[in-house]
Design a protein around this motif. Sequence first.
Motif, mmCIF file in Angstrom:
data_model
loop_
_atom_site.group_PDB
_atom_site.id
_atom_site.type_symbol
_atom_site.label_atom_id
_atom_site.label_comp_id
_atom_site.label_asym_id
_atom_site.label_seq_id
_atom_site.Cartn_x
_atom_site.Cartn_y
_atom_site.Cartn_z
ATOM 1 N N ARG A 61 0.811 -1.216 0.000
ATOM 2 C CA ARG A 61 0.000 0.000 0.000
ATOM 3 C C ARG A 61 0.844 1.266 0.000
ATOM 4 N NH1 ARG A 61 -4.473 -2.203 4.346
ATOM 5 N NH2 ARG A 61 -6.119 -2.660 2.826
ATOM 6 N N ALA A 62 2.042 1.177 0.543
ATOM 7 C CA ALA A 62 2.925 2.337 0.600
ATOM 8 C C ALA A 62 3.795 2.473 -0.646
ATOM 9 C CB ALA A 62 3.823 2.245 1.833
ATOM 10 N N ALA A 63 3.740 1.486 -1.540
ATOM 11 C CA ALA A 63 4.664 1.426 -2.672
ATOM 12 C C ALA A 63 4.178 2.223 -3.879
ATOM 13 C CB ALA A 63 4.891 -0.023 -3.082
ATOM 14 N N THR A 64 5.153 2.678 -4.663
ATOM 15 C CA THR A 64 4.895 3.331 -5.950
ATOM 16 C C THR A 64 5.543 2.506 -7.045
ATOM 17 O OG1 THR A 64 4.826 5.550 -4.983
ATOM 18 C CG2 THR A 64 5.313 5.398 -7.339
ATOM 19 N N VAL A 65 4.752 2.097 -8.031
ATOM 20 C CA VAL A 65 5.255 1.319 -9.155
ATOM 21 C C VAL A 65 4.938 2.062 -10.444
ATOM 22 C CG1 VAL A 65 5.140 -0.866 -10.422
ATOM 23 C CG2 VAL A 65 4.989 -0.858 -7.924
ATOM 24 N N MET A 66 5.931 2.182 -11.292
ATOM 25 C CA MET A 66 5.799 2.872 -12.585
ATOM 26 C C MET A 66 5.794 1.839 -13.699
ATOM 27 S SD MET A 66 8.337 5.805 -14.114
ATOM 28 C CE MET A 66 8.068 6.576 -15.722
ATOM 29 N N VAL A 67 4.781 1.904 -14.562
ATOM 30 C CA VAL A 67 4.680 0.999 -15.709
ATOM 31 C C VAL A 67 4.758 1.827 -16.981
ATOM 32 C CG1 VAL A 67 3.323 -0.782 -16.870
ATOM 33 C CG2 VAL A 67 3.218 -0.559 -14.365
ATOM 34 N N VAL A 68 5.770 1.572 -17.781
ATOM 35 C CA VAL A 68 5.928 2.279 -19.051
ATOM 36 C C VAL A 68 5.441 1.354 -20.159
ATOM 37 C CG1 VAL A 68 7.515 3.499 -20.585
ATOM 38 C CG2 VAL A 68 7.921 3.505 -18.115
ATOM 39 N N GLY A 69 4.321 1.721 -20.765
ATOM 40 C CA GLY A 69 3.695 0.900 -21.786
ATOM 41 C C GLY A 69 2.448 0.222 -21.251
ATOM 42 N N ALA A 70 1.288 0.498 -21.884
ATOM 43 C CA ALA A 70 0.023 -0.076 -21.422
ATOM 44 C C ALA A 70 -0.604 -0.921 -22.525
ATOM 45 C CB ALA A 70 -0.934 1.022 -20.976
ATOM 46 N N GLY A 71 0.227 -1.735 -23.170
ATOM 47 C CA GLY A 71 -0.253 -2.632 -24.208
ATOM 48 C C GLY A 71 -0.673 -3.967 -23.635
ATOM 49 N N GLY A 72 -0.472 -5.048 -24.422
ATOM 50 C CA GLY A 72 -0.898 -6.363 -23.972
ATOM 51 C C GLY A 72 -0.214 -6.792 -22.693
ATOM 52 N N VAL A 73 1.077 -6.519 -22.572
ATOM 53 C CA VAL A 73 1.823 -6.869 -21.363
ATOM 54 C C VAL A 73 1.551 -5.852 -20.255
ATOM 55 C CG1 VAL A 73 4.126 -7.183 -20.376
ATOM 56 C CG2 VAL A 73 3.625 -8.057 -22.667
ATOM 57 N N GLY A 74 1.737 -4.584 -20.569
ATOM 58 C CA GLY A 74 1.638 -3.551 -19.550
ATOM 59 C C GLY A 74 0.266 -3.399 -18.929
ATOM 60 N N PRO A 268 -0.966 -11.275 -21.724
ATOM 61 C CA PRO A 268 -1.513 -11.119 -20.371
ATOM 62 C C PRO A 268 -0.750 -11.909 -19.316
ATOM 63 C CG PRO A 268 -3.307 -11.367 -21.932
ATOM 64 C CD PRO A 268 -2.038 -11.643 -22.688
ATOM 65 N N ILE A 269 -0.328 -13.117 -19.651
ATOM 66 C CA ILE A 269 0.445 -13.912 -18.690
ATOM 67 C C ILE A 269 1.772 -13.230 -18.395
ATOM 68 C CG2 ILE A 269 1.703 -16.092 -18.394
ATOM 69 C CD1 ILE A 269 -0.647 -17.445 -19.869
ATOM 70 N N MET A 270 2.397 -12.668 -19.421
ATOM 71 C CA MET A 270 3.642 -11.927 -19.197
ATOM 72 C C MET A 270 3.411 -10.759 -18.249
ATOM 73 S SD MET A 270 5.303 -11.958 -23.035
ATOM 74 C CE MET A 270 6.845 -11.168 -22.541
ATOM 75 N N GLY A 271 2.313 -10.030 -18.453
ATOM 76 C CA GLY A 271 2.010 -8.906 -17.570
ATOM 77 C C GLY A 271 1.777 -9.344 -16.140
ATOM 78 N N GLN A 272 1.057 -10.441 -15.961
ATOM 79 C CA GLN A 272 0.818 -10.977 -14.622
ATOM 80 C C GLN A 272 2.125 -11.424 -13.969
ATOM 81 O OE1 GLN A 272 -2.208 -11.464 -12.918
ATOM 82 N NE2 GLN A 272 -3.474 -10.515 -14.488
ATOM 83 N N MET A 273 2.993 -12.046 -14.756
ATOM 84 C CA MET A 273 4.279 -12.491 -14.206
ATOM 85 C C MET A 273 5.144 -11.313 -13.772
ATOM 86 S SD MET A 273 5.260 -15.725 -16.684
ATOM 87 C CE MET A 273 6.828 -16.049 -15.815
ATOM 88 N N LEU A 274 5.154 -10.253 -14.561
ATOM 89 C CA LEU A 274 5.920 -9.061 -14.188
ATOM 90 C C LEU A 274 5.366 -8.448 -12.900
ATOM 91 C CD1 LEU A 274 6.293 -7.486 -17.723
ATOM 92 C CD2 LEU A 274 8.191 -8.246 -16.283
ATOM 93 N N ALA A 275 4.041 -8.387 -12.793
ATOM 94 C CA ALA A 275 3.431 -7.864 -11.562
ATOM 95 C C ALA A 275 3.809 -8.735 -10.371
ATOM 96 C CB ALA A 275 1.909 -7.796 -11.716
ATOM 97 N N GLY A 276 3.762 -10.057 -10.557
ATOM 98 C CA GLY A 276 4.127 -10.958 -9.471
ATOM 99 C C GLY A 276 5.573 -10.787 -9.047
ATOM 100 N N PHE A 277 6.453 -10.615 -10.018
ATOM 101 C CA PHE A 277 7.872 -10.388 -9.742
ATOM 102 C C PHE A 277 8.055 -9.178 -8.825
ATOM 103 C CE2 PHE A 277 12.024 -8.595 -10.770
ATOM 104 C CZ PHE A 277 12.848 -9.700 -10.890
ATOM 105 N N VAL A 278 7.339 -8.106 -9.142
ATOM 106 C CA VAL A 278 7.460 -6.869 -8.367
ATOM 107 C C VAL A 278 6.757 -6.982 -7.016
ATOM 108 C CG1 VAL A 278 6.772 -4.437 -8.335
ATOM 109 C CG2 VAL A 278 7.793 -5.420 -10.398
ATOM 110 N N LEU A 279 5.553 -7.550 -6.995
ATOM 111 C CA LEU A 279 4.814 -7.665 -5.737
ATOM 112 C C LEU A 279 5.572 -8.510 -4.716
ATOM 113 C CD1 LEU A 279 1.246 -8.160 -7.230
ATOM 114 C CD2 LEU A 279 1.973 -6.231 -5.800
ATOM 115 N N ARG A 280 6.186 -9.577 -5.168
ATOM 116 C CA ARG A 280 6.954 -10.424 -4.233
ATOM 117 C C ARG A 280 8.112 -9.660 -3.621
ATOM 118 N NH1 ARG A 280 6.249 -14.087 -8.504
ATOM 119 N NH2 ARG A 280 8.427 -13.857 -9.142
#
Length: 305
Positions: A61-74, A268-280
Amino acid sequence: MAKGALHSETISELRPSRTTDRSRAAQQAAGAPCYNVRMNEETATSRLEALWGTAGLARQRAATVMVVGAGGVGSNCIEALARGAIGTIIVVDGDEVAPSNINRQALAWSETIGMRKVDAARQLIQRINPDIRVITRGSFVLPGDVAALIEDVRTEAGGHIDYLIDAIDTISTKLELATYAERAEIPIVSSMGGAMKLYPERLRFADIYETSGDALARVIRKGCRKRGIRHLDVLYSPEAPIASPELPTRAERKGRPPPLGTTSYLPPIMGQMLAGFVLRRIAGVEDTLRAGAAGCGRENMGGGA
């Protein structure tokens, strides 16, 4: 007692009871945690707290995450970050939603066609959790824009970016993002190519210098070496792209490059995996999971997700 009755009673005991909106609001106003096993409460983040713990969820909740690109992955990464309770999400993309985006992008719906992707992303995030702070920049990012862009949004976000996720295709900008992130000590993870690929089970994380079999990773690897970048986490696949069965002729393309096919599931799976990488990493559980992985048996596997 009959077997069926025992099963029913056990499930009833395990299932969290739902609280009213009024009681939930009162608990939150009093500073109570959003989930307490003994109190059998259930909220939008109760499953997250059961996984990360109270401290881990607080870090999200305290974190800031920046995503560059809002396509299929982003876009799919953005959705997972929002559902994962990240407190501030920065979205950068200069494009608009097109009909061809519908097969894979989380923000592409019939009613969002023509909308700026950053606006569609804001709408998506706020539908999931209106309390998330959303910062957007609706412009294409050129290499010369990277430093000013990052410092601009970092200032707006309160002076820090906990993670940067590169989900764009432009090689020169990807390299500049990696260069500046390393210089500014901002953790970064970068997505490699997913077009014309079919098998998500081939996806893996690695240092860019340990990749093989991915054409985009090969170019980025050479560029990183030339720039002196010491380390870059990437998500890539060694799968060879398939040949398109029906390429349009040069006349039909009118001088444009042939389109690259994409599945409805791999980006979409790539995007979910990237989110998981960061959330962990933000939750601080990565080392614990790695240490305990060898001891995980069937009895520890969760169900009903």
